[in-house]
Structure formats: C-alpha cells, structure tokens
Design a protein around this motif. Structure first.
Motif, mmCIF file in Angstrom:
data_model
loop_
_atom_site.group_PDB
_atom_site.id
_atom_site.type_symbol
_atom_site.label_atom_id
_atom_site.label_comp_id
_atom_site.label_asym_id
_atom_site.label_seq_id
_atom_site.Cartn_x
_atom_site.Cartn_y
_atom_site.Cartn_z
ATOM 1 N N GLY A 214 0.794 -1.224 0.000
ATOM 2 C CA GLY A 214 0.000 0.000 0.000
ATOM 3 C C GLY A 214 0.822 1.268 0.000
ATOM 4 O O GLY A 214 0.550 2.185 0.785
ATOM 5 N N ASN A 215 1.820 1.358 -0.874
ATOM 6 C CA ASN A 215 2.640 2.559 -1.013
ATOM 7 C C ASN A 215 2.372 3.199 -2.370
ATOM 8 O O ASN A 215 2.246 2.487 -3.380
ATOM 9 N N PRO A 216 2.312 4.532 -2.456
ATOM 10 C CA PRO A 216 2.061 5.180 -3.745
ATOM 11 C C PRO A 216 3.200 4.954 -4.729
ATOM 12 O O PRO A 216 4.373 4.913 -4.355
ATOM 13 N N THR A 217 2.843 4.793 -5.995
ATOM 14 C CA THR A 217 3.834 4.511 -7.028
ATOM 15 C C THR A 217 4.410 5.761 -7.665
ATOM 16 O O THR A 217 5.433 5.700 -8.327
ATOM 17 N N GLY A 218 3.725 6.905 -7.507
ATOM 18 C CA GLY A 218 4.116 8.102 -8.233
ATOM 19 C C GLY A 218 3.440 8.197 -9.577
ATOM 20 O O GLY A 218 3.563 9.199 -10.282
ATOM 21 N N MET A 219 2.725 7.140 -9.957
ATOM 22 C CA MET A 219 2.005 7.112 -11.232
ATOM 23 C C MET A 219 0.512 6.898 -10.993
ATOM 24 O O MET A 219 -0.224 6.598 -11.913
ATOM 25 N N GLY A 220 0.094 7.036 -9.741
ATOM 26 C CA GLY A 220 -1.275 6.713 -9.380
ATOM 27 C C GLY A 220 -1.360 5.268 -8.951
ATOM 28 O O GLY A 220 -0.722 4.391 -9.538
ATOM 29 N N GLY A 221 -2.120 4.994 -7.922
ATOM 30 C CA GLY A 221 -2.271 3.628 -7.453
ATOM 31 C C GLY A 221 -1.128 3.200 -6.547
ATOM 32 O O GLY A 221 -0.314 4.003 -6.083
ATOM 33 N N ILE A 222 -1.067 1.877 -6.310
ATOM 34 C CA ILE A 222 -0.066 1.299 -5.409
ATOM 35 C C ILE A 222 0.657 0.162 -6.125
ATOM 36 O O ILE A 222 0.367 -0.164 -7.274
ATOM 37 N N TRP A 223 1.591 -0.463 -5.419
ATOM 38 C CA TRP A 223 2.461 -1.472 -6.010
ATOM 39 C C TRP A 223 1.932 -2.887 -5.806
ATOM 40 O O TRP A 223 1.277 -3.191 -4.820
ATOM 41 N N LEU A 224 2.300 -3.751 -6.738
ATOM 42 C CA LEU A 224 2.144 -5.186 -6.603
ATOM 43 C C LEU A 224 3.519 -5.803 -6.807
ATOM 44 O O LEU A 224 4.128 -5.636 -7.863
#
Length: 315
Positions: free
Chosen positions: A176-186
C-alpha cells in the motif's frame, strides 16, 4: 465486467475455458488438540487473529490462544489470501487447478474462478486497500484481477520478463505505497528474483528507491546496496498492512527482511522457508514453515519457536 484484456493477448486464445468444475464443498469442523507429527503445511495465512495453515486435504485454524480446529477439505490448498477488513473471508488456490472462496473462516467453500483459464494458480493476494480486489497469477499465462471478490475476472498483465525469459510468478503481495504514477504497487517473486508493477499495469520493473516517476526521470537508478541474493527463487513474500515498508521474503537460504519496501534486504534467520504469513495487526509477529517445522516469531523473524500445539516435528 469483461473477462478479456483491452488489447489482444495471444496467450488468451491458447489458455481458454473456465474453472467452473470446482464445486462448493461443505466442511464440518472437527476440533483437534494438535497438528500431529507428519503434517506437511503447504500454505499459511491470517484470518483476523487466527492462523490458517493448509495441509493436503485439510485446513487448520489456530486461534491466538492456540486453540485449534481441523477442517477437512476435498481439495488440497496451495495458496491462501485474506484481507484484514473482511474477517472470515478466505480465498485459496487448490490442486491441480482452481480457486475457491470461504465466507466463514474455511468451514464451507464455493467456486471463485468463473472466467479464469483452466490452468494452475501460482500466486494469490488481495489488494492492500481494496477488500474485494483479488489478484491471481496463472501458470504459462499472466496476471488476472477480480474487483468483485472472485465473482468475475479480467486479464491485466503478462508474466514478468527477466534475464531473457518470461518468468512464472511464484508469490504476490500488494504493497500500500504510492507509485508516483497513481495507485499502489504489486510485488512478485519469481525464480529469477524480485520485481514489481504499479497497479495501473504499465510494465514490470526493478525495485528501486523512490517512486516509479523518479526511476523513469533518472533513466537508470543505482542498484540497491543490499539486494536479495542472486540465483535463489523468491517463493514467499509477506507483510502486515500496518507497516507496508516492512517486507519479508522466504528463500532457500532463509528469511529476509526489508524496512524500505524491498530495496535493501537483510537475512533475519537461516533455514529454508516453505510457507510464510504475517499477522495483519502486528508486523513483528509472523508464522513460517522453516526447515519443515511450523513455527512463529514475535521479533520480526530474528528468533523462531515451534508452535506448542504441535506433537513432534513436521516432516
């Protein structure tokens, strides 16, 4: 919801059909005093404060007070996923193919694979910020997403391409960390190491410091000072949503931990890890099958002790 990708994926035409053959199964609880010697645990997960441990043809529920229930299954579970906001709801991948869902903590199960290709589920996780969003990686295929708790599925991403070949995803975790591109990481573990993708699914990329936009702007970012060891498959990833920066990875060489969202790693404990789960409330509390023994740690994996509900070591 469409179960097809927005643009052509040739692999979809090869791997067609569904997994509707998985039939809802009634499970009757059989209380047991212990997981006995010889029980081989294949998958671990937390349902609230209860540990769910899957062996061949059975699911064991271990409460915080070490009370245990033995729930027989008609199918053998290989992966377990749950979400801290939906206690009692479990998802499980089963042998040889299939995905099932329980709404009552593993006592009864129903099919949750409508629209998925009839191939093995290699990894499974629920989205960190969305209780009804589920991700499944399929063998020889790619990554699929359900936004309605397994009622329907859509293809979202091909398998990661690492070291000159497409790689199977062996484990997944939503961070649940922001990617900088919108959304979060998988994040995904493969036999060629660790990789990740934003949940906009633009492309797989290395785990680097900063966000995705920082990495693109830099062109090429420096490698981490302490990466995971090369040449070892990353088969198990886990974290608590209470501390999304703290990741755990289970490798043949032991349990590895990262406090910066997977950039740098330190080995916390030696011993092959065959299953791994982290308490959703306490990031320092984890369960693992380590050297074939089901055990727990209360200090982030620095020390382990066998669960005292066990009768002898597992094999």
């Amino acid at each position: 919801m469409s179960t097809h990708p927005p643009h052509e994926k040739s692999r979809r035409h090869v791997l067609s059909g569904g997994l509707a053959a998985v039939v809802a199964t009634l499970i009757l609880p059989h209380p047991s005093l212990a997981i006995t010697k010889g029980t081989s645990i294949r998958a671990l997960g937390y349902d609230g404060d209860a540990l769910a441990a899957a062996s061949r043809g059975a699911l064991w529920r271990v409460s915080s007070s070490n009370d245990i229930q033995h729930l027989p299954l008609e199918r053998s579970i290989t992966k377990i996923a749950s979400h801290p906001e939906t206690p009692g709801t479990l998802f499980a991948a089963v042998d040889p193919v299939g995905l099932i869902r329980s709404r009552d903590g593993g006592r009864t199960w129903a099919d949750a694979s409508a629209g998925l290709p009839a191939t093995r589920v290699t990894a499974l996780t629920q989205a960190a910020l969305e209780p009804d969003m589920l991700y499944a990686a399929l063998a020889d295929d790619g990554l699929w997403r359900s936004q309605d708790a397994g009622e329907s599925w859509e293809f979202v991403m091909d398998r990661p391409y690492l070291n000159g070949a497409e790689r199977e995803v062996l484990t997944l975790v939503s961070v649940g960390n922001p990617t900088g591109m919108g959304g979060i990481w998988l994040y995904a573990g493969t036999d060629a190491g660790l990789t990740r993708v934003p949940d906009c699914f633009c492309r797989w990329q290395d785990v680097t410091a900063g966000d995705a936009m920082d990495a693109l702007a830099a062109g090429k970012t420096p490698p981490p000072a302490k990466p995971l060891p090369e040449g070892q498959p990353v088969r198990h990833l886990a974290l608590s949503p209470k501390a999304s920066e703290r990741l755990y990875a289970g490798l043949e060489s032991g349990l590895w931990t990262s406090t910066d969202a997977g950039v740098n790693w330190t080995r916390a404990a030696a011993g092959k890890i065959d299953a791994l789960a982290v308490d959703p409330v306490d990031p320092q509390h984890l369960a693992a099958v380590r050297n074939s023994i089901l055990c727990v740690s209360r200090d982030g994996g620095m020390t382990f002790e066998p669960l005292n509900i066990l009768q002898g070591d597992q094999t």
